[in-house]
Enzyme design. Structure first.
Site, PDB file in Angstrom:
ATOM      1  N   TYR A   1      39.804  38.624  20.663  1.00 60.56           N
ATOM      2  CA  TYR A   1      38.891  37.552  21.066  1.00 60.56           C
ATOM      3  C   TYR A   1      37.858  37.247  19.982  1.00 60.56           C
ATOM      4  O   TYR A   1      37.219  36.190  20.018  1.00 60.56           O
ATOM      5  CB  TYR A   1      38.172  37.911  22.365  1.00 60.56           C
TER       6      TYR A   1
ATOM      7  N   HIS B   1      46.572  46.345  24.469  1.00 56.68           N
ATOM      8  CA  HIS B   1      46.578  44.951  24.921  1.00 56.68           C
ATOM      9  C   HIS B   1      47.936  44.511  25.481  1.00 56.68           C
ATOM     10  O   HIS B   1      48.003  43.870  26.531  1.00 56.68           O
ATOM     11  CB  HIS B   1      46.163  44.039  23.762  1.00 56.68           C
TER      12      HIS B   1
END
Length: 295
Positions: free
Chosen positions: A57, A115
Site C-alpha cells: 500500500y 499477503h
C-alpha cells in the site's frame, strides 16, 4: 465465539492476545501523505485501534505519523502489516519487515501477515516460499518484534502447508462481502480457532438490492452499516476504509441493532454483483511495490 456487543470488544487469539472486533482498512488509502496522516489521526481519535496496512500500500510512513499525531498510546494500538509477494522467503521477509518498522517508526508490529499464498513465478515452489516466509516471521515473533502471526487470502490447502508450524496461524484476512462471503474457508478457520478478518466488506453496496433497502428502512441504518453488521454477526472482523469522517464514525455505530437469523441467511444468499475478485488459485499479482511512491 460470542457475537460482539460493543465497538470496544475484542476476540482472544490462540496465544492469548486480544484483537479488536473491528478495524480500519487503509488499502489505496489517501492520495498524498497529508491526507493519509490526517485521516489516520482522526480515526484513532474517534476510537479505532486496529489499523490494517501492507507494504504494497506504500502508506506505512503516513500511517505511522498519523498514529503518533493522534496521541493514542502505542500500547493501546493494534497495528498490522503484510509481507508482499516479491519479498517472500526468509531473507526477503526479514528485509521487508525491517523496512516496515523503519517507515512506521515503531519497535514492533502487533500482527504480520503473508499477503498472498502463491507469489508470481512461484507456482512450482510456493509451499517452500510460504514455509521460509513463516520461518522468518517465527523468528521475529520469538524476538518480540511481532505479537501475532497470520496470513491473508489463504484457502484450506494453503493453510495445510503450515499445519506443522511451530507458531500456528492465528488470523486469516479474506475478502468477504455480499455475494462473496467465502463461507467454506471462513467456517474452516473458525473450526480451527483462526480469526477471520474481512477486507472490502462493503464492496458492491452501490447496487440496488431490495433486501438491503428494506433492512435499511427497518433498522434506520445505511447499506454499509447493514453489511458491516452482517460481518460482525458472523464473528469476522470487518476493516472498512473511508476518507469521510462522518462515514468513519457511522461505521462504528453498528452495535445498537441485531439482524435476525432469517435476515442473516437471506443476506448470505444474495448473488454476487461485483465485477471480479482476485482468487489465490487463479490470480498471480506481480506488482513491483518499489515502482510506487511511498506516502
Amino acid at each position: 465465539m460470542n457475537i460482539p456487543k460493543s465497538f470496544q470488544d475484542t476476540y482472544t487469539l490462540k496465544n492469548g492476545l486480544k484483537i479488536p472486533v473491528m478495524g480500519f482498512g487503509t488499502y489505496k488509502y489517501g492520495v498524498d501523505h497529508e491526507t493519509t496522516v490526517d485521516c489516520i489521526c482522526k480515526a484513532a481519535q474517534m476510537g479505532y485501534r486496529f489499523f490494517d496496512t501492507a507494504s504494497l500500500y506504500m502508506n506505512e510512513q503516513g500511517l505511522g505519523e498519523g498514529l503518533r499525531n493522534s496521541g493514542v498510546p502505542r500500547e493501546e494500538l493494534f497495528i498490522s502489516s503484510k509481507v508482499w509477494n516479491q519479498d517472500q522467503g526468509y531473507e526477503g521477509t526479514m528485509a521487508a519487515f525491517n523496512e516496515t518498522l523503519d517507515d512506521m517508526k515503531v519497535d514492533y508490529l502487533d500482527m504480520y501477515l503473508i499477503h498472498w499464498p502463491i507469489a508470481k513465478d512461484h507456482d512450482d515452489d510456493w509451499q517452500f516460499m510460504v514455509k521460509e516466509t513463516w520461518r522468518a516471521m517465527t523468528d521475529l515473533y520469538k524476538d518480540g518484534k511481532i505479537r501475532v502471526l497470520g496470513v491473508s487470502n489463504f484457502l484450506q490447502h494453503h493453510l495445510a502447508v503450515l499445519d506443522d508450524a511451530e507458531i500456528p496461524v492465528m488470523t486469516n484476512e479474506l475478502e468477504r462481502n455480499l455475494g462473496y462471503s467465502q463461507d467454506e474457508i471462513h467456517d474452516f478457520c473458525h473450526e480451527n480457532d483462526i480469526i477471520t478478518i474481512s477486507y472490502s466488506p462493503m464492496l458492491g453496496i452501490g447496487h440496488d438490492r431490495p433486501l438491503v433497502n428494506s433492512l435499511c428502512e427497518k433498522y434506520g441504518k445505511s447499506a454499509g452499516q447493514i453489511v458491516l453488521r452482517w460481518n460482525i454477526q458472523q464473528c469476522s472482523i470487518p476493516i472498512p476504509r473511508s476518507y469521510n469522517y462522518e462515514h468513519m464514525k457511522a461505521n462504528m455505530e453498528i452495535f445498537d441493532f441485531e439482524l435476525t437469523a432469517e435476515e442473516m441467511a437471506a443476506l448470505s444468499a444474495l448473488p454476487d454483483l461485483a465485477e471480479r475478485h482476485q482468487h489465490p488459485d487463479v490470480d498471480r499479482i506481480g506488482i513491483n511495490r518499489h515502482w510506487k511512491t511511498k506516502i
